[in-house]
Design a protein around this motif. Sequence first.
Motif, PDB file in Angstrom:
ATOM      1  N   ALA A   1     -22.694  83.963  28.332  1.00 26.90           N
ATOM      2  CA  ALA A   1     -21.372  84.545  27.868  1.00 26.90           C
ATOM      3  C   ALA A   1     -20.830  83.478  27.045  1.00 26.90           C
ATOM      4  O   ALA A   1     -21.064  82.235  27.252  1.00 26.90           O
ATOM      5  CB  ALA A   1     -20.446  85.032  28.853  1.00 26.90           C
TER       6      ALA A   1
ATOM      7  N   GLN B   1     -18.561  92.097  32.152  1.00 30.40           N
ATOM      8  CA  GLN B   1     -18.565  91.511  30.795  1.00 30.40           C
ATOM      9  C   GLN B   1     -17.727  90.274  31.085  1.00 30.40           C
ATOM     10  O   GLN B   1     -16.940  90.210  31.853  1.00 30.40           O
ATOM     11  CB  GLN B   1     -17.727  92.294  29.773  1.00 30.40           C
ATOM     12  CG  GLN B   1     -18.752  93.398  29.303  1.00 30.40           C
ATOM     13  CD  GLN B   1     -18.030  94.183  28.045  1.00 30.40           C
ATOM     14  OE1 GLN B   1     -16.714  93.953  27.939  1.00 30.40           O
ATOM     15  NE2 GLN B   1     -18.859  94.871  27.349  1.00 30.40           N
TER      16      GLN B   1
ATOM     17  N   THR C   1     -22.747  90.308  31.002  1.00 35.12           N
ATOM     18  CA  THR C   1     -23.698  89.286  31.859  1.00 35.12           C
ATOM     19  C   THR C   1     -24.350  89.844  32.809  1.00 35.12           C
ATOM     20  O   THR C   1     -25.333  89.246  33.468  1.00 35.12           O
ATOM     21  CB  THR C   1     -22.807  88.133  32.307  1.00 35.12           C
ATOM     22  OG1 THR C   1     -21.797  88.689  32.868  1.00 35.12           O
ATOM     23  CG2 THR C   1     -22.420  87.505  30.844  1.00 35.12           C
TER      24      THR C   1
END
Length: 192
Positions: free
Chosen positions: A99, A187, A168
């Motif tokens: 991320a 996320q 993720t």
Amino acid sequence: MLTLIAFIAQDYVLRDLQKSPIAAHGPFKLEREDCIARDPPVAVLHYAPCRPMARLIWSSSDGQILIKYEDDGGWLGRYFSFPTAPAMPNLCGLAGFTAYQTKPSSNGDWQNSGKAIVSTLEKCSRLTSLQIASYKNEFLAAAPYYGEAATSLRSLTVSMFGNLRRCTAQKEITKSNPMNGFTCVRQEGPSS
């Protein structure tokens, strides 16, 4: 009825991936990949999905070592390729989903990842220690360009996809029918 059929059929027009170089920051290359419909349109029943992609690539001068970040708006993947050993251990990859952080990556982040890269090459590649040392020096020499390159990737992905939040973690939609696919369960990353 004919309009509905035409609307559904437009999804089955064959598209080609078109790569466009965007920028170079020292040894880093930033590129954009877009899906372009064929002209004239060619209808097909099934085709692999075509998704736009932003990509940041670092490659050793001889092309043996490759590190790339690929962002398709849903996932940010990090991939590492190298000449693998014939009997490579299972835990030899540095690939995976990641991320964006709140702050853009810095040159130091690139330097800090060098230890993991070298360790992976020592355990998993068929390279000699002299070759690994040479690649390590080349990898570290790229550090002064990384912050600018990473910032450019962030800018490109925001312009393409609108934000920096990426999936993720995922889970299977149904265990009884794996063809249903997966859904994102977490996320991470800033909104822009």
